[in-house]
Design a protein around this motif. Structure first.
Motif, PDB file in Angstrom:
ATOM      1  N   SER A 335       0.829  -1.206   0.000  1.00 45.55           N
ATOM      2  CA  SER A 335       0.000   0.000   0.000  1.00 45.55           C
ATOM      3  C   SER A 335       0.864   1.256   0.000  1.00 45.55           C
ATOM      4  O   SER A 335       1.966   1.273   0.547  1.00 45.55           O
ATOM      5  CB  SER A 335      -0.924   0.005   1.225  1.00 45.55           C
ATOM      6  N   ILE A 336       0.331   2.287  -0.644  1.00 46.84           N
ATOM      7  CA  ILE A 336       0.960   3.607  -0.644  1.00 46.84           C
ATOM      8  C   ILE A 336      -0.012   4.552   0.040  1.00 46.84           C
ATOM      9  O   ILE A 336      -1.155   4.710  -0.389  1.00 46.84           O
ATOM     10  CB  ILE A 336       1.254   4.100  -2.078  1.00 46.84           C
ATOM     11  N   SER A 337       0.399   5.155   1.130  1.00 48.81           N
ATOM     12  CA  SER A 337      -0.497   6.018   1.894  1.00 48.81           C
ATOM     13  C   SER A 337      -0.862   7.263   1.095  1.00 48.81           C
ATOM     14  O   SER A 337      -0.133   7.680   0.187  1.00 48.81           O
ATOM     15  CB  SER A 337       0.161   6.432   3.216  1.00 48.81           C
ATOM     16  N   LYS A 347       7.789   7.746  -3.166  1.00 48.36           N
ATOM     17  CA  LYS A 347       6.655   6.994  -2.623  1.00 48.36           C
ATOM     18  C   LYS A 347       6.849   5.486  -2.752  1.00 48.36           C
ATOM     19  O   LYS A 347       6.469   4.731  -1.847  1.00 48.36           O
ATOM     20  CB  LYS A 347       5.351   7.410  -3.294  1.00 48.36           C
ATOM     21  N   TYR A 348       7.457   5.030  -3.857  1.00 49.84           N
ATOM     22  CA  TYR A 348       7.660   3.590  -4.030  1.00 49.84           C
ATOM     23  C   TYR A 348       8.712   3.073  -3.054  1.00 49.84           C
ATOM     24  O   TYR A 348       8.544   2.021  -2.436  1.00 49.84           O
ATOM     25  CB  TYR A 348       8.066   3.275  -5.471  1.00 49.84           C
ATOM     26  N   GLU A 349       9.794   3.821  -2.926  1.00 46.57           N
ATOM     27  CA  GLU A 349      10.856   3.420  -2.009  1.00 46.57           C
ATOM     28  C   GLU A 349      10.326   3.339  -0.584  1.00 46.57           C
ATOM     29  O   GLU A 349      10.568   2.377   0.140  1.00 46.57           O
ATOM     30  CB  GLU A 349      12.009   4.422  -2.084  1.00 46.57           C
ATOM     31  N   LYS A 350       9.563   4.359  -0.192  1.00 49.54           N
ATOM     32  CA  LYS A 350       9.039   4.388   1.173  1.00 49.54           C
ATOM     33  C   LYS A 350       8.059   3.250   1.416  1.00 49.54           C
ATOM     34  O   LYS A 350       8.102   2.587   2.461  1.00 49.54           O
ATOM     35  CB  LYS A 350       8.359   5.734   1.441  1.00 49.54           C
ATOM     36  N   SER A 351       7.188   3.001   0.447  1.00 52.05           N
ATOM     37  CA  SER A 351       6.197   1.932   0.597  1.00 52.05           C
ATOM     38  C   SER A 351       6.867   0.561   0.653  1.00 52.05           C
ATOM     39  O   SER A 351       6.464  -0.307   1.440  1.00 52.05           O
ATOM     40  CB  SER A 351       5.197   1.973  -0.563  1.00 52.05           C
ATOM     41  N   TYR A 352       7.884   0.379  -0.180  1.00 60.52           N
ATOM     42  CA  TYR A 352       8.595  -0.904  -0.179  1.00 60.52           C
ATOM     43  C   TYR A 352       9.344  -1.111   1.137  1.00 60.52           C
ATOM     44  O   TYR A 352       9.297  -2.202   1.718  1.00 60.52           O
ATOM     45  CB  TYR A 352       9.572  -0.958  -1.355  1.00 60.52           C
ATOM     46  N   VAL A 353       9.997  -0.065   1.630  1.00 53.42           N
ATOM     47  CA  VAL A 353      10.709  -0.160   2.907  1.00 53.42           C
ATOM     48  C   VAL A 353       9.716  -0.442   4.042  1.00 53.42           C
ATOM     49  O   VAL A 353       9.993  -1.237   4.948  1.00 53.42           O
ATOM     50  CB  VAL A 353      11.517   1.128   3.178  1.00 53.42           C
ATOM     51  N   ASN A 354       8.543   0.185   3.984  1.00 55.11           N
ATOM     52  CA  ASN A 354       7.522  -0.066   5.007  1.00 55.11           C
ATOM     53  C   ASN A 354       7.124  -1.534   5.043  1.00 55.11           C
ATOM     54  O   ASN A 354       6.945  -2.123   6.114  1.00 55.11           O
ATOM     55  CB  ASN A 354       6.282   0.794   4.743  1.00 55.11           C
ATOM     56  N   ARG A 355       6.976  -2.140   3.874  1.00 55.21           N
ATOM     57  CA  ARG A 355       6.611  -3.568   3.816  1.00 55.21           C
ATOM     58  C   ARG A 355       7.777  -4.444   4.271  1.00 55.21           C
ATOM     59  O   ARG A 355       7.594  -5.392   5.046  1.00 55.21           O
ATOM     60  CB  ARG A 355       6.200  -3.929   2.380  1.00 55.21           C
ATOM     61  N   LEU A 356       8.974  -4.114   3.814  1.00 54.23           N
ATOM     62  CA  LEU A 356      10.154  -4.933   4.082  1.00 54.23           C
ATOM     63  C   LEU A 356      10.453  -5.019   5.574  1.00 54.23           C
ATOM     64  O   LEU A 356      10.835  -6.063   6.099  1.00 54.23           O
ATOM     65  CB  LEU A 356      11.344  -4.329   3.339  1.00 54.23           C
TER      66      LEU A 356
END
Length: 799
Positions: A335-337, A347-356
Motif C-alpha cells: 500500500s501507498i499512503s 513513494k515507491y521506495e518508502k512503501s517498499y521499505v515499510n513492507r520490508l
C-alpha cells in the motif's frame, strides 16, 4: 542504564587508515559518512523498539565478567561492517574512485565483506589477548569469529558457521565455554538483523534521500485511543442472554487471568468455536500494550489468507478510520499512503521499505512469514526480526503446524519470548499444550481455567450446537452410492456440506449428484479465489449443497446446517464441525463416515490411529476433551524424537547440535512449514467480475486489465511481463505486488515430483511462473483447474 548512553569505545575509523578518500557508495558518499550513518540507524532502531535492556540482558547471559568488551564487539560488528571497502581494488572498480585508478586494471579481488570481517578480527584480537586467562581468551576468540561471520555474510545468506574459518574456530571447546545455546543463537540472529537493517536504512538514506524516523510502533497516546474505541465497541456487545452471556464470561475470565500474570510471556486461549476468540484476543492484546510501556507492536499470525481477511474486517469494523491494520502476505498489494501519493520520487521506495521492515504498529501476516523471520537465512527474512521484540504476537490455529516441529517450535517460542520480551497468545478451539516438552513451564499461562473451560465446552450451546452421528462400519468402507442414498434422506430446505480427504472422491461424489440436485457446488484447491468467494456468498443466502476437500475446514466463513465428513484426525473433525451451525441459531447435525485411508494423506503424522473408529475418540470429540487427545499425540512426538538415530544421537539431539553450532541452513530446513516443491502454472482465461461480490481485488479494477467487462488473464500476464521495463527497484516491487494480487486468480500449483520432473505442457516461463496459453482443455467454465487432464497429457518426450 540506557543502551545508547553507555560509553562504548568504538574504534575510530582513522586507526584503519580510513579518511575522506574512501567511498562507500557512488557517487560520493564517504566510508566515514556511511559507517556513522549505519551506527546512527542502529541507535534509532534500539531506541524506538526499546532494545537497550534486551541486548544488554542477552550479552550478560553470554558473559558478565567481560561485559564491556562483549558490548563493544557487538556494536562494532555493525559499525565496522564495511571497513573492507578500503580494498583499493574495490575503490577502483566498484567506486570508480580516481584516488585508486592505478588498481583498476589489475586482477586482484574487489570483494569487501570478508575483508571487513578479517580486519575486524585483527582489531578485536588486540584486546582479547589482554584478557587475564586462557579460557576467557579462547571463549572471546570464538565469539569474535562468530560475530565476524555475520559481517562476512551481510550481503548474502546465513549458512553453516562451522564451515567458516575452519582452522581458527575450535568447536571442540564449545562446551567448555559454557555459552547457552539458544541465547547465543538468538543473540546472533538479532545481531545479523540489526546489522543488515541499519546498513539498508543508511544506504537508502543516501541513495534515495529517504530518511527513516518512523519505524511503525505504537505511541502511548495511540494505545490509549485504541483502548477507548474498543471499549465503546464492546459496550454494544454486552448481553446477559444466551450465547452472548457465555462469550462475556470467557472474555472476563481471560482478561482477569492475563492481568494476574503480566510477567509471563506465553498465554493459551482455548475456547469453543463461536465463543468470540477474535474479540477476546484483541482485548487481551490491548491490555498487554496498556500495561507494558515497552510493548509497542501487535502482530496477528494466521495459517490461511481467508482468516487474514476476516480479521482485518473485524479490526476495520471496530476502529474505523482511526486505525488501519496492515496485511503482509504474498497476495496483498504493497500500500501507498495518501500522504505519500504526492511524493512521486520517493513513494515507491518508502512503501517498499515499510513492507520490508514491518513499519506498522499492527500487522496481520502468515505462519510461513513468521517462521521465515525466526529461522530464515536471507537478509529479507531477517530484516524484521528486531520488530518482533517488545511485541504482542497472536498465533491462531497452531495445531495446523506440522506436528513433527512442535517440540522444536515451543523451545524457540519460549526462548524468543523471554529474551526479546514477546508476549505470545496462542488460540484455538483445539489447542495442544506444547509446554509439555519443556522442563520449565512457568512462562506459560492458560487464560481459561480448567473449571471455566469445562463449563464452556460442556455448555449445551456449544457442546450440543451440533449433533454427532457415526456412520462407521468396521467391516465395510463407505461408498459413493451409499452417500448418495444418505443424501436422499436429508431435508430439502437445508444447507449441506460434504467433506472428503481425497480430491478424487470429492469429484466423483459431485459428479454423482450434480444433475440430481439444484445448487450443487464443488470446492477444492483447484478453484480460484473468486469462485470460492462466490460459493461462500451463496451459502449465506441460499440452501445449497457444497462438496469440498479440506480447504473448507478452517478459515472459511461458512455456516451450514448439516455436514458429512470422511474421518481423518480429531482436530480436523472439530474444525469441520465449526462450519456447521456456526451461529448457534438453529440445529446442526454432522455424520462421520470412513471412505479413504487417512494414512495415505497424512503420511507419518503422529495423530494417525487416534481417530473416530475407536469409541474412546468418539467420546473425546463429543465431550471436547482435547487435552486427553493431545496428551497422547504429544507423547508420541516425544517418543519419536528421543529415539536414537544411527545409534549415536536422537533426532532432538541432532537439532540441538544444529543450534549449538549455529547451523542456520539446517535449522531453516528443519523449521520450514511447507516443504513441498511446486510448479506454478498460469492460465490466461477470463473472469466475469459482475458475478462475484465481496472480492476486494475487483473493486475499482483498472480498465487495462479488462476485456468487455471481464478480468482478462492475457492482459494481466502482459502487465506482469511489462514489469521488466521498470528500472527503479522499489517501484518494480510495488508494481509486482499489485500484479500478483490479480495473478492469484489464474495460478495453480502442481507438485514437482523430483528434480528431473518436467511439466507436460507450457509456452513460456517468467519469474518462476509457467504460462499455458491454450488453456481451454484444462479450465472449466467456473474457472476450475482440471488437474487430472493436464497431468494426463504427460509425454515421455518431455522428460
Amino acid at each position: 542504564m540506557i543502551f545508547i548512553q553507555m560509553t562504548v569505545k568504538t574504534m575510530l575509523l582513522s586507526e584503519f587508515g580510513i579518511d575522506e578518500r574512501y567511498l562507500a557508495h557512488t557517487p560520493c558518499e564517504t566510508l566515514i559518512a556511511h559507517s556513522n550513518l549505519t551506527l546512527e540507524y542502529f541507535h534509532k532502531i534500539a531506541t524506538h523498539k526499546n532494545l537497550h535492556s534486551l541486548i544488554e540482558n542477552l550479552l550478560h547471559k553470554i558473559d558478565s565478567e567481560n561485559f564491556d568488551l562483549l558490548r563493544e564487539m557487538f556494536i562494532n560488528t555493525i559499525f565496522l561492517h564495511d571497513i573492507g571497502k578500503t580494498n583499493p581494488y574495490f575503490q577502483a572498480r566498484k567506486m570508480n574512485n580516481e584516488h585508486f585508478k592505478d588498481y583498476k586494471n589489475k586482477t586482484d579481488s574487489s570483494e569487501h565483506s570478508s575483508i571487513s570481517s578479517q580486519m575486524f578480527i585483527d582489531h578485536c584480537m588486540i584486546k582479547i589477548k589482554m584478557l587475564p586467562d586462557q579460557k576467557t581468551r579462547e571463549k572471546f576468540k570464538f565469539i569474535l569469529y562468530i560475530f565476524s561471520y555475520h559481517q562476512a555474510k551481510h550481503h548474502g545468506n546465513l549458512g553453516i558457521v562451522e564451515e567458516y574459518q575452519k582452522e581458527k574456530i575450535f568447536w571442540t571447546y564449545l562446551d567448555m565455554f559454557e555459552i547457552p545455546h539458544f541465547e547465543f543463537y538468538i543473540l546472533n540472529k538479532l545481531l545479523f538483523s540489526l546489522l543488515v537493517s541499519s546498513d539498508y536504512y543508511a544506504t537508502t538514506d543516501y541513495m534515495s534521500g529517504l530518511k527513516t524516523d518512523d519505524f511503525g510502533v505504537f505511541s502511548n497516546s495511540k494505545k490509549q485511543k485504541l483502548t477507548e474505541l474498543f471499549s465503546t465497541f464492546t459496550c454494544k456487545l454486552k448481553s446477559d442472554k444466551g450465547i452472548n452471556k457465555l462469550r462475556n464470561k470467557m472474555f472476563q475470565e481471560a482478561e482477569e487471568n492475563l492481568l494476574k500474570n503480566l510477567d509471563k510471556n506465553i498465554f493459551y486461549l482455548e475456547a469453543p468455536t463461536g465463543s468470540g476468540k477474535t474479540i477476546t484476543s484483541i482485548n487481551l492484546a490491548l491490555k498487554l500494550l496498556e500495561n507494558h510501556e515497552h510493548l509497542n507492536k501487535l502482530l496477528y499470525i494466521f495459517p490461511f489468507n481467508t482468516l487474514v481477511e476476516q480479521t482485518k474486517n473485524v479490526f476495520d469494523d471496530i476502529f474505523k478510520n482511526e486505525f488501519t491494520i496492515e496485511v503482509i502476505n504474498s497476495i496483498t498489494p504493497i500500500s501507498i499512503s495518501e500522504k505519500d501519493q504526492e511524493e512521486s520520487e520517493s513513494k515507491y521506495e518508502k512503501s517498499y521499505v515499510n513492507r520490508l521492515f514491518f513499519h506498522a504498529p499492527a500487522l496481520i501476516t502468515t505462519h510461513v512469514a513468521l517462521f521465515d523471520i525466526l529461522f530464515g537465512t536471507s537478509k529479507e527474512d531477517n530484516f524484521p526480526l528486531w520488530q518482533l521484540a517488545n511485541s504482542v504476537i497472536i498465533l491462531d490455529e497452531i495445531q495446523s503446524y506440522n506436528n513433527h516441529l512442535w517440540w522444536y517450535m515451543v523451545e524457540f517460542f519460549d526462548k524468543y519470548a523471554s529474551l526479546l520480551n514477546m508476549k505470545i497468545i496462542i488460540m484455538s478451539a483445539t489447542l495442544p499444550k506444547l509446554d509439555f516438552f519443556l522442563e520449565e513451564k512457568n512462562n506459560f499461562v492458560a487464560l481459561i481455567g480448567d473449571k471455566k473451560k469445562k463449563d464452556l465446552f460442556q455448555n449445551a450451546l456449544f457442546k450440543d450446537r451440533v449433533k454427532i452421528n457415526f456412520l462407521l462400519d468396521k467391516t465395510e468402507k463407505m461408498t459413493i452410492p451409499k452417500l448418495v442414498e444418505l443424501l436422499k434422506g436429508q431435508p430439502k430446505e437445508k444447507k449441506i456440506l460434504f467433506e472428503f480427504i481425497k480430491k478424487q472422491s470429492a469429484r466423483e461424489f459431485y459428479n454423482a449428484i450434480k444433475d440430481e440436485y439444484d445448487n450443487v457446488y464443488e470446492l477444492s484447491g483447484d478453484d480460484n479465489k473468486a469462485y470460492r468467494q462466490y460459493v461462500i456468498n451463496k451459502s449465506k443466502n441460499e440452501n445449497l449443497i457444497i462438496v469440498a476437500t479440506q480447504v473448507i475446514e478452517a478459515g472459511v466463513d461458512i455456516d451450514m446446517d448439516i455436514g458429512f465428513k470422511d474421518i481423518s484426525t480429531i482436530d480436523s473433525e472439530e474444525q469441520f464441525m465449526g462450519r456447521i451451525n456456526r451461529s448457534c441459531l438453529r440445529e446442526g447435525e454432522v455424520y462421520f463416515f470412513d471412505m479413504d485411508d487417512a494414512e495415505k494423506i497424512y503420511r507419518g503424522d503422529n495423530r494417525l490411529g487416534l481417530d473416530l473408529k475407536t469409541p474412546k475418540y468418539q467420546d473425546i470429540l463429543k465431550n471436547k476433551e482435547f487435552d486427553v487427545y493431545y496428551g497422547e499425540v504429544l507423547e508420541r512426538i516425544k517418543t519419536d524424537k528421543t529415539k536414537y538415530k544411527s545409534g549415536l544421537m536422537t533426532s532432538h539431539d541432532y537439532f540441538e547440535e544444529a543450534i549449538k553450532k549455529l547451523n542456520y541452513k539446517k535449522i531453516k530446513e528443519e523449521m520450514t512449514l511447507i516443504k513441498s516443491d511446486t510448479f506454478t502454472l498460469y492460465f490466461p482465461f477470463q473472469i466475469d467480475i459482475t458475478l462475484y461480490q465481496n472480492v476486494k481485488e475487483f473493486d475499482g479494477l483498472d480498465e487495462c486489465f479488462q476485456t468487455d467487462g471481464k478480468l482478462d488473464g492475457h492482459k494481466v500476464w502482459n502487465e506482469f511481463v511489462a514489469l521488466n521495463e521498470i528500472n527503479q527497484f522499489a517501484e518494480k516491487k510495488v508494481a509486482k505486488s499489485h500484479i500478483y494480487a490479480l495473478m492469484q486468480f489464474f495460478t495453480f500449483n502442481i507438485l514437482r515430483f523430483n528434480d528431473k520432473y518436467v511439466l507436460p505442457h507450457y509456452d513460456e516461463e517468467k519469474g518462476g511462473i509457467y504460462l499455458v496459453k491454450d488453456y481451454a482443455e484444462y479450465i472449466t467454465e467456473d474457472g476450475k483447474f482440471n488437474r487430472k487432464k493436464y497431468l494426463g497429457l504427460k509425454d515421455d518426450n518431455f522428460l
